[in-house]
Design a protein around this motif. Structure first.
Motif, PDB file in Angstrom:
ATOM      1  N   ILE A  32      12.920  27.771 -13.217  1.00  0.00           N
ATOM      2  CA  ILE A  32      13.836  28.691 -12.537  1.00  0.00           C
ATOM      3  C   ILE A  32      14.734  29.402 -13.544  1.00  0.00           C
ATOM      4  O   ILE A  32      14.926  30.631 -13.471  1.00  0.00           O
ATOM      5  CB  ILE A  32      14.682  27.931 -11.499  1.00  0.00           C
ATOM      6  N   GLU A  33      15.278  28.643 -14.493  1.00  0.00           N
ATOM      7  CA  GLU A  33      16.155  29.263 -15.501  1.00  0.00           C
ATOM      8  C   GLU A  33      15.398  30.313 -16.307  1.00  0.00           C
ATOM      9  O   GLU A  33      15.924  31.395 -16.591  1.00  0.00           O
ATOM     10  CB  GLU A  33      16.711  28.192 -16.446  1.00  0.00           C
ATOM     11  N   ILE A  34      14.173  30.001 -16.678  1.00  0.00           N
ATOM     12  CA  ILE A  34      13.373  30.920 -17.486  1.00  0.00           C
ATOM     13  C   ILE A  34      13.027  32.172 -16.704  1.00  0.00           C
ATOM     14  O   ILE A  34      13.146  33.296 -17.214  1.00  0.00           O
ATOM     15  CB  ILE A  34      12.106  30.201 -17.998  1.00  0.00           C
ATOM     16  N   ILE A  35      12.595  32.019 -15.454  1.00  0.00           N
ATOM     17  CA  ILE A  35      12.255  33.180 -14.622  1.00  0.00           C
ATOM     18  C   ILE A  35      13.439  34.139 -14.537  1.00  0.00           C
ATOM     19  O   ILE A  35      13.276  35.355 -14.655  1.00  0.00           O
ATOM     20  CB  ILE A  35      11.836  32.739 -13.207  1.00  0.00           C
ATOM     21  N   LEU A 163       7.883  27.033 -22.735  1.00  0.00           N
ATOM     22  CA  LEU A 163       9.342  26.956 -22.681  1.00  0.00           C
ATOM     23  C   LEU A 163       9.802  25.980 -21.604  1.00  0.00           C
ATOM     24  O   LEU A 163      10.853  25.342 -21.748  1.00  0.00           O
ATOM     25  CB  LEU A 163       9.938  28.336 -22.421  1.00  0.00           C
ATOM     26  N   VAL A 164       9.028  25.860 -20.535  1.00  0.00           N
ATOM     27  CA  VAL A 164       9.349  24.888 -19.487  1.00  0.00           C
ATOM     28  C   VAL A 164       9.245  23.479 -20.065  1.00  0.00           C
ATOM     29  O   VAL A 164      10.089  22.617 -19.798  1.00  0.00           O
ATOM     30  CB  VAL A 164       8.399  25.049 -18.278  1.00  0.00           C
ATOM     31  N   THR A 165       8.218  23.250 -20.872  1.00  0.00           N
ATOM     32  CA  THR A 165       8.072  21.949 -21.542  1.00  0.00           C
ATOM     33  C   THR A 165       9.246  21.687 -22.461  1.00  0.00           C
ATOM     34  O   THR A 165       9.803  20.579 -22.476  1.00  0.00           O
ATOM     35  CB  THR A 165       6.762  21.915 -22.354  1.00  0.00           C
ATOM     36  N   LEU A 166       9.655  22.689 -23.225  1.00  0.00           N
ATOM     37  CA  LEU A 166      10.773  22.520 -24.151  1.00  0.00           C
ATOM     38  C   LEU A 166      12.073  22.238 -23.396  1.00  0.00           C
ATOM     39  O   LEU A 166      12.874  21.393 -23.820  1.00  0.00           O
ATOM     40  CB  LEU A 166      10.936  23.774 -25.021  1.00  0.00           C
ATOM     41  N   TYR A 167      12.289  22.936 -22.287  1.00  0.00           N
ATOM     42  CA  TYR A 167      13.492  22.702 -21.484  1.00  0.00           C
ATOM     43  C   TYR A 167      13.532  21.253 -21.018  1.00  0.00           C
ATOM     44  O   TYR A 167      14.568  20.572 -21.134  1.00  0.00           O
ATOM     45  CB  TYR A 167      13.502  23.651 -20.291  1.00  0.00           C
ATOM     46  N   ALA A 168      12.410  20.770 -20.473  1.00  0.00           N
ATOM     47  CA  ALA A 168      12.361  19.391 -19.994  1.00  0.00           C
ATOM     48  C   ALA A 168      12.500  18.405 -21.151  1.00  0.00           C
ATOM     49  O   ALA A 168      13.110  17.336 -20.996  1.00  0.00           O
ATOM     50  CB  ALA A 168      11.057  19.142 -19.245  1.00  0.00           C
ATOM     51  N   ALA A 169      11.951  18.759 -22.306  1.00  0.00           N
ATOM     52  CA  ALA A 169      12.064  17.890 -23.478  1.00  0.00           C
ATOM     53  C   ALA A 169      13.516  17.765 -23.935  1.00  0.00           C
ATOM     54  O   ALA A 169      13.956  16.694 -24.375  1.00  0.00           O
ATOM     55  CB  ALA A 169      11.193  18.427 -24.611  1.00  0.00           C
TER      56      ALA A 169
END
Length: 208
Positions: A32-35, A163-169
């Motif tokens: 959501i943040e990335i979108i 980037l979603v993976t990085l955010y969760a990481a």
């Protein structure tokens, strides 16, 4: 076969905990943040549409959906879709006034507006009111639910998935730090992940 998001995050962080629900929440929040920060050409890849008809409903509740990109309405029973002008909700009544040349809505010059009621629920209206033979389409951002067991995100730009993976990481590393007596152990890892995330997001936004 692509690795699941859980395995990707684990490879970056060593987060092998059983908090799968938390990981899914982080992945969804990241998407959501990335979108919301994507340039238009990539944000359009996250778009879907809702039909407005007499049978399906002539208005659209805005709760739970993302940004409205554009709205169109058929201009005749067997016509074609034409773009709707956006007007302020304060001028909504004028859309029905044939004497108002600026805001009056017709089948060939339709309008839409978004209005909040006393319960703070925003609703999108199209004028003239859509019918079964002259429906409207509301094109809007669709926020995904990303679970840890997925390996890809539907309705989402491929170039932004990492980037979603990085955010969760980042969130997983912050959780690991809470459980670590010496939190500095994870400081370099967290700094690297945050830098990679910021640089990756900046690179995508640079394409706008």
């Amino acid at each position: 076969m692509a690795e699941t998001f859980k395995n990707q995050v684990d490879a970056l962080t060593g987060f092998t905990d059983t908090e799968d629900d938390a990981l899914s929440d982080w992945l969804t929040a990241g998407a959501i943040e990335i979108i919301n920060q994507l340039p238009l050409n990539l944000k359009e890849k996250c778009m879907t549409f809702t039909n407005l008809t007499a049978d399906d409903g002539t208005t659209r509740d805005m709760d739970g959906i993302g940004e409205v990109m554009h709205v169109s309405r058929k201009n005749a029973d067997s016509g074609y879709y034409t773009s709707c002008r956006k007007i302020s909700a304060m001028h909504s009544d004028l859309a029905n006034d044939s004497g108002n040349i600026i805001h009056y809505a017709t089948a060939t010059d339709p309008v839409y507006y978004i209005e909040s009621n006393s319960s703070d629920v925003a609703t999108l209206f199209v004028k003239p009111t859509p019918t079964n033979s002259q429906p409207a389409k509301v094109y809007h951002i669709s926020y995904p639910t990303v679970t840890h067991g997925l390996a890809l995100i539907a309705n989402f730009p491929d170039e932004a998935e990492y980037l979603v993976t990085l955010y969760a990481a980042i969130k997983a590393t912050e959780r690991l730090m809470l459980d670590q007596e010496d939190q500095e152990v994870y400081a370099p890892q967290l700094a690297t992940l945050k830098q990679d995330y910021a640089q990756g997001l900046a690179a995508l936004k640079g394409g706008q």
